[in-house]
Design a protein around this motif. Sequence first.
Motif, mmCIF file in Angstrom:
data_model
loop_
_atom_site.group_PDB
_atom_site.id
_atom_site.type_symbol
_atom_site.label_atom_id
_atom_site.label_comp_id
_atom_site.label_asym_id
_atom_site.label_seq_id
_atom_site.Cartn_x
_atom_site.Cartn_y
_atom_site.Cartn_z
ATOM 1 N N ALA A 20 0.819 -1.205 0.000
ATOM 2 C CA ALA A 20 0.000 0.000 0.000
ATOM 3 C C ALA A 20 0.854 1.257 0.000
ATOM 4 O O ALA A 20 0.564 2.225 -0.713
ATOM 5 N N ILE A 21 1.928 1.267 0.796
ATOM 6 C CA ILE A 21 2.802 2.440 0.873
ATOM 7 C C ILE A 21 3.452 2.718 -0.472
ATOM 8 O O ILE A 21 3.485 3.862 -0.946
ATOM 9 N N VAL A 22 4.004 1.666 -1.106
ATOM 10 C CA VAL A 22 4.669 1.855 -2.393
ATOM 11 C C VAL A 22 3.682 2.356 -3.445
ATOM 12 O O VAL A 22 3.996 3.265 -4.227
ATOM 13 N N LEU A 23 2.484 1.813 -3.462
ATOM 14 C CA LEU A 23 1.471 2.256 -4.424
ATOM 15 C C LEU A 23 1.072 3.704 -4.169
ATOM 16 O O LEU A 23 0.961 4.507 -5.104
ATOM 17 N N ALA A 24 0.847 4.041 -2.898
ATOM 18 C CA ALA A 24 0.425 5.406 -2.573
ATOM 19 C C ALA A 24 1.511 6.415 -2.901
ATOM 20 O O ALA A 24 1.220 7.519 -3.391
ATOM 21 N N GLN A 25 2.763 6.042 -2.666
ATOM 22 C CA GLN A 25 3.862 6.956 -2.999
ATOM 23 C C GLN A 25 3.984 7.166 -4.499
ATOM 24 O O GLN A 25 4.564 8.155 -4.944
ATOM 25 N N ALA A 26 3.426 6.244 -5.291
ATOM 26 C CA ALA A 26 3.422 6.389 -6.747
ATOM 27 C C ALA A 26 2.161 7.105 -7.243
ATOM 28 O O ALA A 26 1.939 7.187 -8.451
ATOM 29 N N GLY A 27 1.344 7.600 -6.303
ATOM 30 C CA GLY A 27 0.171 8.371 -6.689
ATOM 31 C C GLY A 27 -1.092 7.565 -6.876
ATOM 32 O O GLY A 27 -2.103 8.108 -7.357
ATOM 33 N N LYS A 28 -1.104 6.292 -6.478
ATOM 34 C CA LYS A 28 -2.287 5.456 -6.634
ATOM 35 C C LYS A 28 -3.231 5.627 -5.445
ATOM 36 O O LYS A 28 -2.797 5.889 -4.325
ATOM 37 N N ARG A 29 -4.506 5.486 -5.720
ATOM 38 C CA ARG A 29 -5.490 5.433 -4.633
ATOM 39 C C ARG A 29 -5.541 4.004 -4.122
ATOM 40 O O ARG A 29 -5.708 3.061 -4.894
ATOM 41 N N VAL A 30 -5.376 3.825 -2.804
ATOM 42 C CA VAL A 30 -5.257 2.494 -2.219
ATOM 43 C C VAL A 30 -6.214 2.361 -1.043
ATOM 44 O O VAL A 30 -6.319 3.258 -0.205
ATOM 45 N N ILE A 31 -6.906 1.230 -0.989
ATOM 46 C CA ILE A 31 -7.769 0.886 0.141
ATOM 47 C C ILE A 31 -7.285 -0.430 0.717
ATOM 48 O O ILE A 31 -7.195 -1.434 -0.002
ATOM 49 N N VAL A 32 -6.949 -0.451 2.004
ATOM 50 C CA VAL A 32 -6.569 -1.669 2.703
ATOM 51 C C VAL A 32 -7.764 -2.129 3.519
ATOM 52 O O VAL A 32 -8.319 -1.364 4.311
ATOM 53 N N ARG A 33 -8.164 -3.382 3.324
ATOM 54 C CA ARG A 33 -9.312 -3.941 4.048
ATOM 55 C C ARG A 33 -8.822 -5.060 4.963
ATOM 56 O O ARG A 33 -8.274 -6.053 4.501
#
Length: 381
Positions: A20-33
């Motif tokens: 999630a961190i790597v994706l968010a740092q690349a500008g992606k919207r991320v939801i962890v469930r």
Amino acid sequence: MANQKGITIVGAGPAGLTCAIVLAQAGKRVIVREWHADIGHRFHDDFQGLENWTGSMDALEELASTGITTGFAHHGMNEGVVFDSQAKPHRVHGERPLFYLLRRGAGEGTLDRALLDQAIGAGVEVCFNDRVTLTSGEMVLAGGPRRADIIAVGEIFDTDMEDGAWLAFGSELAPKGYAYLLVHEGRGTVASCMFSGFRDQAEHLAATLAFFERHAGLRMQNPRPFGGFGNIRLPRTALQGGYPVIGEHAGFQDALAGFGLRYAIRSGRLAAESLINGTSYADAWQQELRPGLRTGVVNRFLFNAAGRRGMDFLIRQLGRAQTPSLLARAYGPSLPKRLLFPMARHRFRGQMNDPSCNHQNCDCVWCQHGEQGTISMATQW
């Protein structure tokens, strides 16, 4: 590219939160469930080790290169004691840390809490008490172990002992595994880490406590029991319904000693990079992770075959040189290990299954807690 709903990650363990961190740092919207009420539900503020020998890069440097900050309490352990079959102590040491001591669970200063805080700070939406039963959209599966191939049972305690790390082997302490004692700044963890004999965990823990009281001066105040379990396997693709599977959900864990944190972090990064770049996750993990996983299977095969004399010989070798370099060689791929792998793989599953536990009238860690944590999706890939 992510759809409008973003990328969903099932599970808030180290693998899922790293992804999630790597994706968010690349500008992606991320939801962890996460279907539990908080992070670190399998842990109890116990000490664990982030091993520092399976890569040329220091473990903390690898975290930094992945984008993970070290906002958790950690301490580099440059030396320790390993006991042979006669309870003779052998000092092991290295110029760089053998491992980094850290804590697991939901408390402040733990690895789990630090990863959660960084994920939220990066813009990740984290939903607790949210159980996923159907897959849809873009997802990464990080739901944790599916079964117990290894369990640890022990005590967390306060102490006036000096800091240190102690390791011991023996079927009476930990069948096919090891017992350990970790102490730092007035708090400690002692445990039997066993690959078999789950039903008799209480007897193995009692033997472990008695051993370290006798040979390491174990002194416990305010002891609190804890237990944990891990899943080890060699997946074919680590894809489930086309979705990347990471961490212990995929079975990424060292078959010899059960170290899985670096595999969790690496697999989370690889899954994120595959989504960011549109590349094959299966190809990525097979290139970067599979050699080490296979070497772990061979090491497990050799460990089971070594016997007491063989183990004593290896322990003496560890104490005579820089331990990290010897461990790095032991975990490095080689021609002899490639030749041994087919035999080791053939025996691997039989070695992992624990015949002592049939999940009936049993109070081992897995029977009490593990089956409640299985994710309710298809389990074949």
